[in-house]
Design an enzyme around this catalytic site. Sequence first.
Site, mmCIF file in Angstrom:
data_model
loop_
_atom_site.group_PDB
_atom_site.id
_atom_site.type_symbol
_atom_site.label_atom_id
_atom_site.label_comp_id
_atom_site.label_asym_id
_atom_site.label_seq_id
_atom_site.Cartn_x
_atom_site.Cartn_y
_atom_site.Cartn_z
ATOM 1 N N ASP A 109 0.801 -1.223 -0.128
ATOM 2 C CA ASP A 109 0.114 -0.173 0.063
ATOM 3 C C ASP A 109 0.705 1.186 0.115
ATOM 4 O OD1 ASP A 109 -2.187 -1.608 0.186
ATOM 5 O OD2 ASP A 109 -2.589 -1.722 2.048
ATOM 6 N N GLN A 110 2.172 1.135 -0.309
ATOM 7 C CA GLN A 110 2.908 2.491 -0.289
ATOM 8 C C GLN A 110 3.542 2.665 -1.811
ATOM 9 O OE1 GLN A 110 3.719 4.027 2.426
ATOM 10 N NE2 GLN A 110 2.149 2.434 3.417
#
Lengths: 283, 283, 283, 283
Positions: free
Chosen positions: A227-228
């Site tokens: 999720d980065q």
Amino acid sequence: MNTGILLISCPDQKGITATVTNFVFSHNGNILHADQHIDEQSNTFFMRLEWSLEGFSLSKEAIKEKFGTLAKKFQMQWDVYLTNDRPKTAVFVSKYLHCLYDLLYRYKSGQLPCVISLIISNHPDAAALAKEHKIKFIEMAILKENKIEQEKKQLEILKAEGIELVILARYHQILTEQFIRTYPNKIINIHHSFLPAFAGKNPYAQAFQKGVKIIGATSHYVTADLDQGPIIEQDTVRVSHRESIEQLKRKGEDLERIVLNRAVFWHLERKILVYNNKTVVFD
Amino acid sequence: MNTGILLISCPDQKGITATVTNFVFSHNGNILHADQHIDEQSNTFFMRLEWSLEGFSLSKEAIKEKFGTLAKKFQMQWDVYLTNDRPKTAVFVSKYLHCLYDLLYRYKSGQLPCVISLIISNHPDAAALAKEHKIKFIEMAILKENKIEQEKKQLEILKAEGIELVILARYHQILTEQFIRTYPNKIINIHHSFLPAFAGKNPYAQAFQKGVKIIGATSHYVTADLDQGPIIEQDTVRVSHRESIEQLKRKGEDLERIVLNRAVFWHLERKILVYNNKTVVFD
Amino acid sequence: MNTGILLISCPDQKGITATVTNFVFSHNGNILHADQHIDEQSNTFFMRLEWSLEGFSLSKEAIKEKFGTLAKKFQMQWDVYLTNDRPKTAVFVSKYLHCLYDLLYRYKSGQLPCVISLIISNHPDAAALAKEHKIKFIEMAILKENKIEQEKKQLEILKAEGIELVILARYHQILTEQFIRTYPNKIINIHHSFLPAFAGKNPYAQAFQKGVKIIGATSHYVTADLDQGPIIEQDTVRVSHRESIEQLKRKGEDLERIVLNRAVFWHLERKILVYNNKTVVFD
Amino acid sequence: MNTGILLISCPDQKGITATVTNFVFSHNGNILHADQHIDEQSNTFFMRLEWSLEGFSLSKEAIKEKFGTLAKKFQMQWDVYLTNDRPKTAVFVSKYLHCLYDLLYRYKSGQLPCVISLIISNHPDAAALAKEHKIKFIEMAILKENKIEQEKKQLEILKAEGIELVILARYHQILTEQFIRTYPNKIINIHHSFLPAFAGKNPYAQAFQKGVKIIGATSHYVTADLDQGPIIEQDTVRVSHRESIEQLKRKGEDLERIVLNRAVFWHLERKILVYNNKTVVFD
């Protein structure tokens, strides 16, 4: 109308824009869009150039060769695309089907310039939808024990099908680094929160717990960091104390569909450049 | 950093972008922004080019001369601006002062690249605010009988002060066509509705009466057609049945300030081109 | 959980809230939501009361009788609904299917508390979609010559099917006054503009022509005045000079689906009261 | 018009609404607003009741006594407020003055139902603004060495002035737990990010670094946990790769002012109930 698109990034210096536009003009191309951006922190130049191929004197191969020479001089990272080349696309999905449903509706309506040729899922739920749209469906259950093996098979299938874009339309499995490295900036995920808030599991429950007054959705390229990856698009909607987790989920579904679709569409229109774990999205 | 800005519109044809960017490059300018747009309906080409004047070999006068020759060939309508030339600006206001108050705060904070040298009002209310900011304030009551005469005086004052931009920050008088023609695309108004809905008087009362669920504000260049000039910017905010006309007004004030400020700022950054009673606003 | 819902409007006076809440309490009802609103202009009181039917001592018929006596004293207009009574619903549609497609997805997912038992269209396009969802589909071409006759048939069908709600999901026919009067505040339309701007035909073309910076969609109850009925919900999205009419349409489709769905959902949750050609929507 | 407001929370059970509305009605009060909410997770009942004091038969003291008895039965936490009692308010600020400037404009315009009697700052910048509005200004530099001592003085001053609400309008000092405990749910802060994203220092730089497509602002009650108190209000605005940190700051300022003002206004209108580190905000 078929068009050519150049995506370029390089260290900034005088004369890039003039040189590139001259290249197209000198081969009889009519420029339709010329967008550029300079990141002042890193002194990097970004450009997207789109021109009509009507009357243009170079083939794709010839562009690659001729522009390649010029590009070296400016230390460019670059790609060229023709609008008529529609990338083969696979959609990965788990049990929530709203994003897939939405993508297929837009695809069927002729709104997505790609060829969706494959749907892969760790659950059987999407089978009927795939069948209805006559798209190959492969169910591959993922367990701790077989994850690496299953991913290997997935990669083989993607390769065999010539897949150039992978859309994670609420696929609830974390891909391994090896998978991700095979498709750099070619895997688009939808995360159901306004990242970087509420990364990881159950973002709606996290949002409810925190008592936020606005929820969001984020579409991003997938990197090894969960999720980065570089954010492509985000959107938000107001919520109130009256709304339960279940209601947040429903409201969020509308956001997810819209945000994922925008990200996919911009990717297919070749409007996105990635640098520094961020994106330039030309509009 | 001082920069040059070219705003161009002309019939579309091959080679414009290459020619213009070459012009800047050949005089040693480093292009910072190059935005273009083609209106396909009217086959019109629009461009905004901004480049660093550091090391650039032409003065403003020389640009005008040399670029003028080139511009004729393409039948361009065009203008050149230098960032360091800050346009003299007058603000017209009546009794509601929130927009003026906001503009002056931003002006004082160094956020508006202009020189506000004059405030004109048909009421005395803004006098103290003007004084506080050491800006010349002229009160000119407008009655049916003296309107034309007063406007004539206003035009003389504007001319004497060298005013290049007029901001109507909730000025509740309708300007005559003659006044407007003196400042084509140089008078920016804020209208307190989402135009074209609720043009004319009391838009908040109209919105309340109609029961809309969203209200808006619109900033536009003033033309002879009341509230019908080219729209520069709009924004909206949700309202509910609970809100009275008075509450709509308060909520709307926040929109008005933001929308007017954006329009003024983009005008001053020379990001706006007008055609066909519409605007191209490069971002 | 089954709940009872009272929707009330009447001239304001002391004691209404206390009387109504006592009514429910005295029959052993646990109040879950109590919303009220007073329109100060017309001195009208509005209320929505929802309570759990678990342990409640009155049947729907008994509520009608007992509350009816009390309601007369306050000159109330009122209705009572039980959550478990899911209204039979018909969807009217023409050639654009995105709203229908969306409604059916939500319906299938269990998100819409109604029974969609009928789809009527003046074109054949929706037939396959209806079949897929096993919903009766009736194609009725509408021509100038047969319009009144066809509408008569439609009304007969609606009556025979026991339809209580009609959704116009981009139905491109203007209903006659007689049809509309048969379903007062029970026909929900989606109009693809931010009303009152761009009523009537081709709102996206109108918006493009006008050069607005924001487009919208509006859902409203249908009245005899075209596109002038009480607004239930609206939403907006930013657009730019870069977007063609075709692109506005696509962007607008997302709005239309969301706005129509919200309006339908709130209607089904009995959250809407109509007065003065406006709506109170309790949240 | 003077009104009474009751804010109530207690374990949910049958009869609360009926009992409370009866209390007001039986003393001849006309209920203007009755809002309630039930948190199903914790089975907690929340209510805000506002009624006209015209003809109401009890004084504030009498309400406290009589309602207190009733409240005990339901284990209520509750407060009663009269609209005409305007709370004394202090604003804390550092070097950025846009929020203070905005609050004072609204205050001067009669939009904030409080009495701003004190401005405290660790810098001298706000002195002129305070003087202009004839509000007492106290500069108190805060250093590591004197922080606890200075806070003690601040608390004494606040007590002496009878301050009931503290607004941190971009006050760049972290208050100690002791200070915060003295004003539970009575210190409102504005944080320049969409919390929980980018808590702590330099949120705009963090947002720029992360490459988010939307920035936000959050107003919350201050608790001992930095930037983790109950969120009152949030709002967001789109940004793009073109915007520098400096430009994010400017855009964010507009959000900050609006979001802080809404939070302060709702607090003053007694629309906020706090529980579980979250807020119920009745609209």
